[in-house]
Design a protein around this motif. Structure first.
Motif, PDB file in Angstrom:
ATOM      1  N   HIS A 214     -23.825  44.947 -22.315  1.00  0.00           N
ATOM      2  CA  HIS A 214     -23.772  46.369 -22.656  1.00  0.00           C
ATOM      3  C   HIS A 214     -25.159  46.959 -22.872  1.00  0.00           C
ATOM      4  CE1 HIS A 214     -19.463  46.345 -22.786  1.00  0.00           C
ATOM      5  NE2 HIS A 214     -19.447  45.363 -23.677  1.00  0.00           N
ATOM      6  N   ALA A 215     -26.190  46.312 -22.324  1.00  0.00           N
ATOM      7  CA  ALA A 215     -27.541  46.843 -22.431  1.00  0.00           C
ATOM      8  C   ALA A 215     -27.716  48.024 -21.476  1.00  0.00           C
ATOM      9  CB  ALA A 215     -28.558  45.758 -22.119  1.00  0.00           C
ATOM     10  N   SER A 216     -28.729  48.830 -21.725  1.00  0.00           N
ATOM     11  CA  SER A 216     -28.938  50.018 -20.900  1.00  0.00           C
ATOM     12  C   SER A 216     -29.765  49.738 -19.660  1.00  0.00           C
ATOM     13  CB  SER A 216     -29.609  51.124 -21.726  1.00  0.00           C
ATOM     14  OG  SER A 216     -30.857  50.671 -22.224  1.00  0.00           O
ATOM     15  N   MET A 217     -30.526  48.649 -19.647  1.00  0.00           N
ATOM     16  CA  MET A 217     -31.362  48.321 -18.490  1.00  0.00           C
ATOM     17  C   MET A 217     -30.508  47.636 -17.422  1.00  0.00           C
ATOM     18  SD  MET A 217     -34.864  46.058 -18.325  1.00  0.00           S
ATOM     19  CE  MET A 217     -35.795  47.260 -19.272  1.00  0.00           C
ATOM     20  N   PRO A 218     -30.622  48.031 -16.145  1.00  0.00           N
ATOM     21  CA  PRO A 218     -29.794  47.403 -15.101  1.00  0.00           C
ATOM     22  C   PRO A 218     -29.948  45.887 -15.006  1.00  0.00           C
ATOM     23  CG  PRO A 218     -30.725  49.443 -14.282  1.00  0.00           C
ATOM     24  CD  PRO A 218     -31.352  49.202 -15.638  1.00  0.00           C
ATOM     25  N   ILE A 219     -31.203  45.385 -14.971  1.00  0.00           N
ATOM     26  CA  ILE A 219     -31.433  43.942 -14.980  1.00  0.00           C
ATOM     27  C   ILE A 219     -32.076  43.596 -16.314  1.00  0.00           C
ATOM     28  CG2 ILE A 219     -32.439  41.962 -13.804  1.00  0.00           C
ATOM     29  CD1 ILE A 219     -30.529  43.472 -12.037  1.00  0.00           C
ATOM     30  N   VAL A 220     -31.362  42.835 -17.133  1.00  0.00           N
ATOM     31  CA  VAL A 220     -31.817  42.582 -18.503  1.00  0.00           C
ATOM     32  C   VAL A 220     -32.713  41.348 -18.559  1.00  0.00           C
ATOM     33  CG1 VAL A 220     -31.103  42.202 -20.888  1.00  0.00           C
ATOM     34  CG2 VAL A 220     -29.720  43.652 -19.375  1.00  0.00           C
ATOM     35  N   THR A 221     -32.228  40.238 -18.023  1.00  0.00           N
ATOM     36  CA  THR A 221     -33.008  38.994 -18.017  1.00  0.00           C
ATOM     37  C   THR A 221     -32.415  38.070 -16.971  1.00  0.00           C
ATOM     38  OG1 THR A 221     -33.932  37.240 -19.430  1.00  0.00           O
ATOM     39  CG2 THR A 221     -31.618  37.787 -19.767  1.00  0.00           C
ATOM     40  N   THR A 251     -36.014  49.519 -14.375  1.00  0.00           N
ATOM     41  CA  THR A 251     -34.772  48.913 -13.920  1.00  0.00           C
ATOM     42  C   THR A 251     -34.689  47.434 -14.287  1.00  0.00           C
ATOM     43  OG1 THR A 251     -35.749  48.378 -11.772  1.00  0.00           O
ATOM     44  CG2 THR A 251     -34.570  50.473 -11.953  1.00  0.00           C
ATOM     45  N   GLY A 252     -35.841  46.832 -14.554  1.00  0.00           N
ATOM     46  CA  GLY A 252     -35.861  45.392 -14.797  1.00  0.00           C
ATOM     47  C   GLY A 252     -35.762  44.575 -13.532  1.00  0.00           C
ATOM     48  N   ARG A 253     -35.836  45.219 -12.367  1.00  0.00           N
ATOM     49  CA  ARG A 253     -35.612  44.483 -11.114  1.00  0.00           C
ATOM     50  C   ARG A 253     -36.764  43.556 -10.758  1.00  0.00           C
ATOM     51  NH1 ARG A 253     -36.612  48.586  -6.102  1.00  0.00           N
ATOM     52  NH2 ARG A 253     -36.399  46.622  -5.000  1.00  0.00           N
ATOM     53  N   TRP A 254     -37.919  43.680 -11.437  1.00  0.00           N
ATOM     54  CA  TRP A 254     -38.974  42.682 -11.258  1.00  0.00           C
ATOM     55  C   TRP A 254     -38.463  41.287 -11.613  1.00  0.00           C
ATOM     56  CZ3 TRP A 254     -39.982  39.836 -15.542  1.00  0.00           C
ATOM     57  CH2 TRP A 254     -39.624  40.384 -16.774  1.00  0.00           C
ATOM     58  N   THR A 255     -37.436  41.264 -12.490  1.00  0.00           N
ATOM     59  CA  THR A 255     -36.867  39.979 -12.917  1.00  0.00           C
ATOM     60  C   THR A 255     -36.327  39.193 -11.730  1.00  0.00           C
ATOM     61  OG1 THR A 255     -36.253  41.010 -15.008  1.00  0.00           O
ATOM     62  CG2 THR A 255     -35.194  38.924 -14.487  1.00  0.00           C
ATOM     63  N   ILE A 256     -35.751  39.888 -10.750  1.00  0.00           N
ATOM     64  CA  ILE A 256     -35.190  39.192  -9.587  1.00  0.00           C
ATOM     65  C   ILE A 256     -36.299  38.482  -8.822  1.00  0.00           C
ATOM     66  CG2 ILE A 256     -33.836  39.423  -7.492  1.00  0.00           C
ATOM     67  CD1 ILE A 256     -32.553  41.907  -8.625  1.00  0.00           C
ATOM     68  N   THR A 257     -37.413  39.181  -8.581  1.00  0.00           N
ATOM     69  CA  THR A 257     -38.529  38.554  -7.880  1.00  0.00           C
ATOM     70  C   THR A 257     -39.094  37.393  -8.690  1.00  0.00           C
ATOM     71  OG1 THR A 257     -39.075  40.726  -6.961  1.00  0.00           O
ATOM     72  CG2 THR A 257     -40.732  38.994  -6.739  1.00  0.00           C
ATOM     73  N   HIS A 258     -39.212  37.583  -9.993  1.00  0.00           N
ATOM     74  CA  HIS A 258     -39.736  36.522 -10.861  1.00  0.00           C
ATOM     75  C   HIS A 258     -38.882  35.263 -10.746  1.00  0.00           C
ATOM     76  CE1 HIS A 258     -41.512  34.904 -14.688  1.00  0.00           C
ATOM     77  NE2 HIS A 258     -40.336  34.281 -14.714  1.00  0.00           N
ATOM     78  N   GLU A 259     -37.559  35.410 -10.898  1.00  0.00           N
ATOM     79  CA  GLU A 259     -36.697  34.218 -10.885  1.00  0.00           C
ATOM     80  C   GLU A 259     -36.682  33.557  -9.517  1.00  0.00           C
ATOM     81  OE1 GLU A 259     -35.806  32.990 -13.580  1.00  0.00           O
ATOM     82  OE2 GLU A 259     -36.294  34.736 -14.805  1.00  0.00           O
TER      83      GLU A 259
END
Length: 315
Positions: A214-221, A251-259
């Motif tokens: 239920h967080a507001s950021m699309p990609i949280v972690t 958006t937090g979408r940098w997380t996808i590239t990081h992982e």
């Protein structure tokens, strides 16, 4: 997979047989002993109970018979209070093999489990397991499944499939299928960005688990695990209609590239995790700039400086 009283995934039933000319070990045991209280039953092919002790199920006298054990996976997820081992996502389950896939008591680098998942297209529940190596109709599970860690999903989740950067991504959308509308497009862009390092993504297949919050950021972690086959897990939020698709930070979408960038290095010891995390953090911005996700060099240097400062504070 067995239902609980509420109709959700409750139990996991496993049948073990020794291969010809292979003797039974003394025990079948969970990798993590916290799973021991959640063993429901252990019987042989004739329904006769098998003895248990503080180690696990005693199997050394089975001979040519097979063993069947049932693990109360639902109750384990509800009570163990450790998301690295098990958790619920709505009516679905995410679980480490450390607690559901019991193994022979001695399981070294030469040992193997040959696993067949019995499910049909119209089955009540489905499983998404991480292993990719096959022996006929069975998946091959080696010691890396426990040494490197991984996770599997069980339930009624929806599945999307995506081919990008020479890799087949199997995306399980848990807990009713909620995910940011652009998630698959973001995943493809990030996979293509990582593939620029060596001309292709390092794995032929990757499981992706998408877990709503239920967080507001699309990609949280996110997390990346590779025990027997790579699995990337992303916790996603409700987001908002006014979020800029190109705002990697918002958006937090940098997380996808990081992982996904974790695949660029082989596994390292826990004590050396700074190396793998550090290079993934470095690549998340560099690859985004090369792929055009960061529009100019000024933005790139800002993001890199921000990440280095955050890492220095957490060190």
């Amino acid at each position: 997979m067995l239902p609980d009283d509420a109709g959700r995934v409750g139990g996991i039933s496993l049948r073990y047989c020794a291969r010809p000319k292979t003797s039974w070990p003394r025990h079948l045991v969970p990798e993590n002993r916290r799973a021991l209280p959640f063993l429901v039953s252990a019987v042989d092919d004739n329904g006769r109970p098998l003895p248990t002790d503080g180690e696990g199920v005693v199997t050394r006298e089975l001979g040519a018979r097979c063993a069947r054990i049932v693990v109360d996976a639902g109750r384990l997820a509800d009570r163990i209070d450790d998301r690295d081992l098990a958790m619920r996502a709505g009516d679905d389950l995410m679980m480490s093999p450390d607690v559901w896939l019991w193994r022979p008591e001695s399981f070294d680098d030469e040992a193997r489990l040959f696993v067949r998942v019995d499910q049909s297209d119209d089955a009540r529940f489905h499983a998404l397991v991480p292993w990719t190596e096959r022996d006929g109709d069975r998946l091959v599970v080696d010691a890396a499944a426990f040494a490197l860690g991984t996770t599997a999903a069980f339930g009624t989740f929806a599945v999307d499939e995506l081919d990008a950067a020479g890799t087949h991504f199997v995306v399980a959308r848990l807990d009713g299928g909620a995910a940011p509308p652009r998630f698959l497009a973001w995943l493809k862009t990030s996979a293509d960005a990582v593939a620029r390092v060596d001309g292709g993504y390092p794995f032929a297949r990757v499981n992706v688990l998408v877990v709503p919050t239920h967080a507001s950021m699309p990609i949280v972690t996110g997390f990346f695990m590779r025990g027997g086959g790579p699995t990337a897990t992303f916790f996603v939020g409700d987001g908002g209609h006014d979020i800029d698709d190109d705002d990697l930070d918002g958006t937090g979408r940098w997380t996808i590239t990081h992982e996904l960038a974790h695949a660029l290095l082989p596994p390292v010891d826990v004590a050396d995790a700074w190396l793998n995390e550090g290079l993934a953090t470095f690549h998340q911005d560099l690859l985004a700039r090369r792929a055009g996700m960061l529009k100019d060099d000024e933005t790139y240097w800002h993001e890199l400086s921000l990440g280095l400062g955050m890492g220095a504070k957490r060190a």
